[in-house]
Scaffold this active site. Structure first.
Site, PDB file in Angstrom:
ATOM      1  N   HIS A  79      36.528  57.123  39.675  1.00 31.60           N
ATOM      2  CA  HIS A  79      37.186  58.107  40.539  1.00 31.60           C
ATOM      3  C   HIS A  79      36.816  59.536  40.166  1.00 31.60           C
ATOM      4  CE1 HIS A  79      40.362  58.363  37.332  1.00 31.60           C
ATOM      5  NE2 HIS A  79      40.454  59.598  37.778  1.00 31.60           N
TER       6      HIS A  79
ATOM      7  N   ASP B  24      37.682  50.732  37.846  1.00 33.09           N
ATOM      8  CA  ASP B  24      37.479  52.179  37.769  1.00 33.09           C
ATOM      9  C   ASP B  24      36.513  52.535  36.641  1.00 33.09           C
ATOM     10  OD1 ASP B  24      37.738  54.857  38.275  1.00 33.09           O
ATOM     11  OD2 ASP B  24      39.828  55.019  37.622  1.00 33.09           O
TER      12      ASP B  24
ATOM     13  N   GLN C 124      46.531  64.732  33.383  1.00 35.40           N
ATOM     14  CA  GLN C 124      45.478  65.305  34.216  1.00 35.40           C
ATOM     15  C   GLN C 124      44.378  65.912  33.351  1.00 35.40           C
ATOM     16  OE1 GLN C 124      48.699  66.494  34.478  1.00 35.40           O
ATOM     17  NE2 GLN C 124      49.423  66.150  36.549  1.00 35.40           N
ATOM     18  N   GLY C 125      43.148  65.622  33.721  1.00 35.93           N
ATOM     19  CA  GLY C 125      42.010  66.118  32.951  1.00 35.93           C
ATOM     20  C   GLY C 125      41.482  65.127  31.942  1.00 35.93           C
ATOM     21  N   ASP C 126      42.262  64.056  31.667  1.00 32.46           N
ATOM     22  CA  ASP C 126      41.829  63.046  30.711  1.00 32.46           C
ATOM     23  C   ASP C 126      41.083  61.885  31.353  1.00 32.46           C
ATOM     24  OD1 ASP C 126      42.991  64.346  28.490  1.00 32.46           O
ATOM     25  OD2 ASP C 126      44.950  63.527  28.987  1.00 32.46           O
ATOM     26  N   SER C 127      41.084  61.813  32.689  1.00 36.65           N
ATOM     27  CA  SER C 127      40.405  60.724  33.394  1.00 36.65           C
ATOM     28  C   SER C 127      39.001  60.496  32.856  1.00 36.65           C
ATOM     29  CB  SER C 127      40.298  61.054  34.886  1.00 36.65           C
ATOM     30  OG  SER C 127      41.454  60.684  35.582  1.00 36.65           O
TER      31      SER C 127
END
Length: 296
Positions: free
Chosen positions: A97, A144, A233-236
């Site tokens: 993603h 993913d 958020q930002g760790d994906s």
């Protein structure tokens, strides 16, 4: 464009990725990606970087850690949108993603950097190709996973180790794992220093994960976390890993979660131990290309 964090089940990508997609939409092909990333059940945006409940990591502690940056001349801390990990000298593993609809020329990767704004650290590489898991491409979001083929090898840096496909020896519920990244650390008043952070999180049983996420796929996912300790958020795309007998094994890829560090809402990770995750690569030319890159 800026999208505020929500408490829904959303992806853990930063707003830098959303901003890049929006800008690229003005010149063509990324318009559908920008639209998808603002949808309630897609990417969850934020403007900076940290881990919930974590601590700063020392320089060089994780030389295989990678940051995905939108191409540009600005501060790397402002351009980072996802994490990743070096799995060979020319391949970085991340979440699908993070790069859906993204072209190689639109992103660059830094490997071995702890402080994003310190350009003296690590090695910066352009991206030659991007390949996402074929089942994710076809709409099954549990798969993913994506690979970024680097334009030039990363030198002098050992890749993170991967578990043997089909084993669950590293996934025992209750065991402690570590997740690192430049993701958000505060869901109320976002705070985003650019030094890499990490937090230890307990692995949970599949039953516990299913209780929170009815669509959770135990064949290809694992979940971990406890109230106030989580990825955000930002760790994906970043790694969930364990150290065993002096070796570091990446057991998961940051994928999604409901909120960040909330009670009863752990983070969900793509399981790199999953046999099904790797076996299904043979279903398409893209998957075979992934196997070729990984040499699995």
């Amino acid at each position: 464009m800026s999208v505020s964090p929500t408490r829904h089940r959303l992806r853990r990508i930063t707003s830098a990725g959303l901003v890049a997609s929006a800008a690229l939409a003005l010149v063509g092909s990324a318009v559908t990606t920008a639209t998808a990333q603002t949808a309630p059940d897609e990417e969850r945006a934020r403007p900076g970087a940290k881990i919930i409940g974590g601590v700063e990591q020392s320089n060089g502690a994780h030389p295989w850690m990678a940051a995905l940056l939108s191409k540009g001349s600005g501060n790397p801390a402002d351009r980072q949108f996802c994490g990743g990990s070096l799995v060979s000298d020319t391949v970085v593993l991340t979440a699908a993603h993070c790069v859906t609809g993204t072209k190689p020329k639109q992103v660059e990767v830094t490997v071995g950097r702890t402080v994003l704004s310190d350009k003296r650290q690590g090695q910066l590489r352009n991206v030659r190709s991007i390949v996402s898991h074929p089942r994710y491409v076809k709409g099954n979001e549990a798969y993913d996973l994506a690979l970024l083929e680097l334009a030039k090898p990363v030198t002098g840096t050992a890749a993170v180790k991967m578990p043997t496909a089909g084993t669950d020896a590293l996934l025992r519920p209750g065991a402690q794992a570590t997740v690192i990244g430049w993701g958000n650390t505060d869901t109320e008043v976002p705070s985003f220093p650019d030094r890499l952070r990490g937090v230890n999180v307990p692995l949970l049983s599949h039953a516990e994960c299913t209780a929170t996420y009815p669509g959770y796929n135990k064949a290809v996912n694992v979940c971990a976390g406890v109230e106030s300790k989580d990825s955000c958020q930002g760790d994906s795309g970043g790694p969930l890993f364990r150290k065993v007998a002096g070796r570091t094994y990446q057991i998961g890829i940051v994928s999604y979660g409901e909120g960040c560090g909330e009670q009863g809402a752990p983070g969900v990770y793509t399981s790199t131990s999953s046999k099904k995750l790797w076996d299904t690569l043979a279903e398409s030319p893209e998957g075979k290309r992934m196997k070729q890159l990984l040499r699995r």
